[in-house]
Design an enzyme around this catalytic site. Structure first.
Site, PDB file in Angstrom:
ATOM      1  N   ARG A  75       0.852  -1.189   0.000  1.00 52.59           N
ATOM      2  CA  ARG A  75       0.000   0.000   0.000  1.00 52.59           C
ATOM      3  C   ARG A  75       0.884   1.235   0.000  1.00 52.59           C
ATOM      4  NH1 ARG A  75      -2.982   2.681   4.906  1.00 52.59           N
ATOM      5  NH2 ARG A  75      -3.921   4.406   3.765  1.00 52.59           N
ATOM      6  N   HIS A 119      -3.267  10.751   0.995  1.00 55.29           N
ATOM      7  CA  HIS A 119      -2.693  10.530   2.327  1.00 55.29           C
ATOM      8  C   HIS A 119      -2.110  11.875   2.781  1.00 55.29           C
ATOM      9  CE1 HIS A 119      -1.163   7.088   5.042  1.00 55.29           C
ATOM     10  NE2 HIS A 119      -0.887   8.213   5.690  1.00 55.29           N
ATOM     11  N   GLU A 164      -7.612   8.029   6.486  1.00 60.65           N
ATOM     12  CA  GLU A 164      -7.921   8.648   7.768  1.00 60.65           C
ATOM     13  C   GLU A 164      -8.496  10.062   7.666  1.00 60.65           C
ATOM     14  OE1 GLU A 164      -4.511   8.361  10.318  1.00 60.65           O
ATOM     15  OE2 GLU A 164      -4.514   6.182  10.301  1.00 60.65           O
ATOM     16  N   ASN A 291      -7.214   1.371  10.305  1.00 55.15           N
ATOM     17  CA  ASN A 291      -5.858   1.496  10.849  1.00 55.15           C
ATOM     18  C   ASN A 291      -5.968   1.448  12.362  1.00 55.15           C
ATOM     19  OD1 ASN A 291      -5.157   1.961   8.212  1.00 55.15           O
ATOM     20  ND2 ASN A 291      -4.747   4.147   8.464  1.00 55.15           N
ATOM     21  N   TYR A 293      -3.724   1.196  16.074  1.00 55.01           N
ATOM     22  CA  TYR A 293      -2.449   1.182  16.793  1.00 55.01           C
ATOM     23  C   TYR A 293      -2.642   0.924  18.283  1.00 55.01           C
ATOM     24  CZ  TYR A 293      -0.379   2.882  12.517  1.00 55.01           C
ATOM     25  OH  TYR A 293       0.051   2.964  11.218  1.00 55.01           O
ATOM     26  N   GLU A 358      -3.366  -0.509   8.297  1.00 56.13           N
ATOM     27  CA  GLU A 358      -2.130  -0.112   8.978  1.00 56.13           C
ATOM     28  C   GLU A 358      -2.147  -0.674  10.383  1.00 56.13           C
ATOM     29  OE1 GLU A 358      -1.306   4.112   9.255  1.00 56.13           O
ATOM     30  OE2 GLU A 358      -1.877   4.409   7.167  1.00 56.13           O
TER      31      GLU A 358
HETATM   32  C1  FCB Z   1      -1.337   6.857  10.839  1.00 55.18           C
HETATM   33  C2  FCB Z   1      -0.963   7.431   9.493  1.00 55.18           C
HETATM   34  C3  FCB Z   1       0.365   6.979   8.980  1.00 55.18           C
HETATM   35  C4  FCB Z   1       1.400   6.863  10.081  1.00 55.18           C
HETATM   36  C5  FCB Z   1       0.863   6.104  11.264  1.00 55.18           C
HETATM   37  C6  FCB Z   1       1.839   5.944  12.393  1.00 55.18           C
HETATM   38  O1  FCB Z   1      -2.247   7.688  11.465  1.00 55.18           O
HETATM   39  O2  FCB Z   1      -1.933   7.085   8.522  1.00 55.18           O
HETATM   40  O3  FCB Z   1       0.753   7.853   7.950  1.00 55.18           O
HETATM   41  O4  FCB Z   1       1.912   8.090  10.409  1.00 55.18           O
HETATM   42  O5  FCB Z   1      -0.292   6.718  11.748  1.00 55.18           O
END
Ligand code: FCB
Length: 451
Positions: A75, A119, A164, A291, A293, A358
């Site tokens: 991607r 992006h 995002e 995405n 985290y 992500e």
């Molecule tokens: C996301 C973004 C990506 C990167 C990660 C850590 O929010 O899409 O570009 O910075 O975080």
């Protein structure tokens, strides 16, 4: 032991401004991130994307690394100002040629290209006319999508219109942490609506030409109530309304959630939504990229809505300090949060295929005496989160793929180069790439797809 099926897509992800460099080459115009990163005080250490990972020149080496890793898909995003320097009019052939070579280079290596059209690197010329506060930007985006679709439409497996939209709108226009650095709640909501509109118009433009799957990538916040009090549960519902459903309700249901309108009612009357907009936004899509985290823990409480906040209009919410362990970003490590997120998004939108677009971690990496980067912490993170995806599959969630952020260390937005998310270490002064232990781990994992 768990094994993923052969049709599950594993890959890695990057974004144009974070890796390319070459900002003045082949007619590329400035983007809002060039302007923002060159503004003193906006990015840690005054870092900019001027050179970044020099991927604009080293792309073949980077594609070789992807092939060696053994990924199914890659991607990447297209820099709009490489295609239209000022965001409108005739395309720059050199820009289209660059991405065309990249796509062919992936196909030659048996890797499926996954393109993100936006992006965050909006042409500065469009920002000068209001950026995402100007609804015409959504029309400009559709023109740009059509140009890219005509050039690459027969060779790309997956298309995401936006990455995002919450970050682009709320960090860009509401709390000012990202480009273009505006700080107004109503601006954040206006930008959100225009991004939603751009998504819908972009899907229409893509559908006319492309053969691949078309979708949207969002960063859904996994809000977790700190306790089971009605106040904490209500806080989660209201944060979901402005942090999450603000994007997928119009896209997948053709409406704004009544709670979104209620929570933001003191900020705006939503007059920027015109007749017919919701139908335009509500185009059929093939997948929703998530995405993930880290989760966010919240409780209730009596406090007014803040003025400079990405949670526009939300009051009576307390954000708790992140639970340990945390990554170098200070983000809680909790794989279960990914399973929970996939399950609850699926419960809300059962018809749509999901894809983790992500997931990854910044860790305090260092080059050891033996020249290697022993990032056992990142391997743990990835193992946990890939396992969490499997747990969601086991619960019947239609998750189609997992893309690791990121192929290599890169420009981490307002954190500049101070945070490293890569599987591959980049030594910025020499641009030398070194595989971290996690890259070798991912390679081994991909050869068996078994954890
Ligand atoms: C996301 C973004 C990506 C990167 C990660 C850590 O929010 O899409 O570009 O910075 O975080």
């Amino acid at each position: 032991m768990v094994t993923f099926g052969g049709d599950f897509i594993f890959g890695a992800a990057t974004a144009s401004y974070q890796i390319e460099g070459g900002v003045d080459e082949d007619g590329r115009g400035p983007s809002i991130w060039d302007t923002f990163s060159h503004t003193p005080g906006k990015v840690v250490n005054g870092d900019t994307g001027d050179i970044a990972c020099d991927h604009y020149h080293r792309w073949e080496e980077d594609l070789d690394a992807l092939a060696e890793l053994g990924v199914d898909a890659y991607r990447f995003s297209i820099a709009w100002p490489r295609i239209q320097a000022d965001g409108a009019g005739h395309p720059l052939q050199a820009g289209l040629d660059f991405y065309s070579r990249l796509v062919d280079g992936l196909l030659e290596r048996d890797i499926t290209p996954f393109v993100t059209l936006y992006h965050w690197d909006l042409p500065q010329a469009l920002e000068d006319r209001g950026g995402w506060l100007n609804r015409d930007t959504a029309r400009r985006f559709a023109d740009y999508a059509e140009i890219v679709a005509r050039a690459l439409g027969d060779r790309v497996g997956y298309w995401a219109t936006l990455n995002e939209p919450w970050c682009a709108a709320m960090l860009g226009y509401a709390n000012g942490e990202h480009a273009p650095g505006k700080k107004s709640g109503v601006a954040g909501l206006t930008a959100s609506h225009h991004l939603n509109l751009a998504h819908g118009l972009g899907v229409q433009a893509l559908r006319a030409t492309v053969t691949g799957q078309v979708g949207l990538v969002v960063n859904y916040h996994q809000f977790e109530a700190a306790d089971d009090s009605p106040e904490a549960i209500d806080a989660v519902a209201r944060l979901d309304a402005v942090g999450n459903w603000l994007y997928t309700e119009p896209v997948l249901r053709g409406r704004y959630d009544p709670l979104t309108l209620e929570v933001t009612g003191e900020v705006t009357d939503w007059r920027f939504v015109q007749d017919g907009d919701l139908d335009l936004i509500h185009q059929p899509i093939d997948f929703l990229g998530l995405n993930y985290y880290s989760p966010t823990r919240v409780a209730g409480g009596h406090c007014p809505a803040q003025t400079v906040t990405p949670w526009v209009g939300v009051k009576d919410v307390t954000f708790l300090p992140p639970a340990r362990p945390v990554t170098e970003m200070g983000w809680t490590i909790r794989p279960q949060g990914l399973t929970d997120l996939l399950v609850r998004v699926h419960q809300r939108y059962p018809e749509i295929d999901l894809l983790v677009a992500e997931n990854g971690a910044a860790m305090p990496d260092a080059v050891a005496e033996d020249g290697a980067i022993h990032d056992a912490d990142r391997i743990d993170y990835l193992t946990g989160h890939i396992g969490a995806v499997h747990a969601a599959l086991d619960q019947g969630v239609p998750v189609k793929g997992y893309l690791c952020w990121s192929l290599m260390d890169n420009f981490e937005w307002s954190f500049g180069y101070s945070r490293r998310f890569g599987l591959i270490w980049v030594d910025y002064p020499t641009q030398k790439r070194t595989w971290k232990d996690s890259a070798r781990w991912y390679q081994r994992f991909l050869s068996t797809r078994t954890l």
